[in-house]
Design a protein around this motif. Sequence first.
Motif, PDB file in Angstrom:
ATOM      1  N   PHE A  53     -85.683 -38.781 -11.341  1.00 19.19           N
ATOM      2  CA  PHE A  53     -84.400 -39.440 -11.184  1.00 19.19           C
ATOM      3  C   PHE A  53     -84.312 -40.063  -9.802  1.00 19.19           C
ATOM      4  O   PHE A  53     -85.141 -39.786  -8.916  1.00 19.19           O
ATOM      5  N   ASP A  54     -83.340 -40.923  -9.609  1.00 22.01           N
ATOM      6  CA  ASP A  54     -83.133 -41.599  -8.328  1.00 22.01           C
ATOM      7  C   ASP A  54     -81.844 -41.095  -7.686  1.00 22.01           C
ATOM      8  O   ASP A  54     -80.885 -40.744  -8.379  1.00 22.01           O
TER       9      ASP A  54
ATOM     10  N   THR B 225     -81.692 -39.410 -19.670  1.00 18.72           N
ATOM     11  CA  THR B 225     -81.444 -40.719 -20.277  1.00 18.72           C
ATOM     12  C   THR B 225     -82.613 -41.234 -21.114  1.00 18.72           C
ATOM     13  O   THR B 225     -82.420 -42.070 -21.996  1.00 18.72           O
TER      14      THR B 225
ATOM     15  N   GLU C 295     -80.292 -39.287 -14.586  1.00 20.66           N
ATOM     16  CA  GLU C 295     -79.436 -39.753 -13.508  1.00 20.66           C
ATOM     17  C   GLU C 295     -78.536 -38.603 -13.068  1.00 20.66           C
ATOM     18  O   GLU C 295     -78.181 -37.731 -13.847  1.00 20.66           O
TER      19      GLU C 295
END
Length: 466
Positions: A436-437, A454, A464
């Motif tokens: 994830f970011d 996601t 996310e």
Amino acid sequence: MHNYHGLLLAHNDHIANTTGHRPSFFIRTYGCQMNSRDSEKLAALLTQLGYQEAQSLETSDLALFNTCCVRESAENRIFGHLSRLRHTKETQKPDMLIAVGGCMSQQAEISEKIAAAHPYINVVFGTANRHRLPQFLWQAIQSGKQVIDISEDENLPELDSVPVTTRDYAHKAGVNIMYGCDNYCSYCIVPYVRGRERSRPAADILREIEALAADGVKEIMLLGQNVNSYGKRLANDSLDSGVILDFPTLLRHVNQVPGLERIRFMTSHPKDFSNDLVAAVRDLDKVCKSVHLPLQSGSTRVLEDMNRQYTQDDYLALAARLQQAGIGLSTDIIVGYPGETEDDFIATLEVARKVRFLGAFTFIYSKRSGTPAAKRTDLVPRKVSSERFERLTATIYPILLEINQAKVGSTVHTMVEETSGTAIKGRTDDNTLVHFDAEQGAYKLGQIVPVRITSAKSFYVCGEIV
């Protein structure tokens, strides 16, 4: 008896005073997580001896190889690296020390091979005398001769008392709870190079874990060739009013250590996985709800040949109990064991389909000299083994994808494992890898954050921040 620790420290102090820099070391580690933990202990010991860590093997004054012998490919890689380092020593660093330790060198035929064919290697030691490394290095320095010693000193101090100063990861660590193995699976060299089972005193284990937790470690991996049999032959060691500790009881004590977030363990042998252990994994809040449970083969006939001491039905029944308790499973599987028939292999595929493992390490059988299986003449042709290996992965990988796809839309608690700019990798309780970011620097290693999934791949999921 000489104080080799003091002699070597004085020697390195002299070099530092003369040259302006301390001698350096670099450790190349092969194999399992137990070897990684051993390397951390060896690095701490070398630091006590006045060495500093180098950036690479080629730039070090002491190059140490902590070896593995589970598969032939590992040995070939090690000898390849040693041969390349020989050129560095002969052309650029004639005073470089090269030491080889661990499981591979514990084998007498390998240590003899090193003595005969690799005279540029200065020290060869084993798995049960690692704490004597200062002695071996000093002898090599003083005599200028090769030192080879794979004697077993099980009654002498181990490396456990050496405090680790630098770990591979700040937020997680492995802790050995036992050494050796009594199972003697027919394909496995480990009992011959690691010795019989020896459990560490529980009080020592807990002190080490408490110190790690106080130093910021959030996740502990309890390590042993067969952690389920912890406590055997551990006389007069009790934290519970006269009751000798077993592994479920040890887990309950570790679960009480302040500061820890997660507890994992490996490896478990199916024959020793008790109902009490199932209950401990299910009920203890810090113990991760995922277990690595090697299958090796789904064929009862092959399992008997392997001396695994359980049947296909035994394994399936245990897997069902664990999954009913909400515990996911990963596994090891060997393809092409001597005498494996097509029906035997199909039985393995059937187990893989029924259990639906969360992860699987799959291998083509590798002959290990000195094991009973190495004497077998009914070898499976390599072409057949390779074809079966492809069929196995073609069965397992779609299942992994289905399992991960079912997580899309859910929110999972993810421990941050790696950060690179805004890209973060972490793992869930069941060991699923999550990408994830997040804003750079928003999260630190060991922090547990909620991530909504996601999308999914076979070997990881993406999400996310919630």
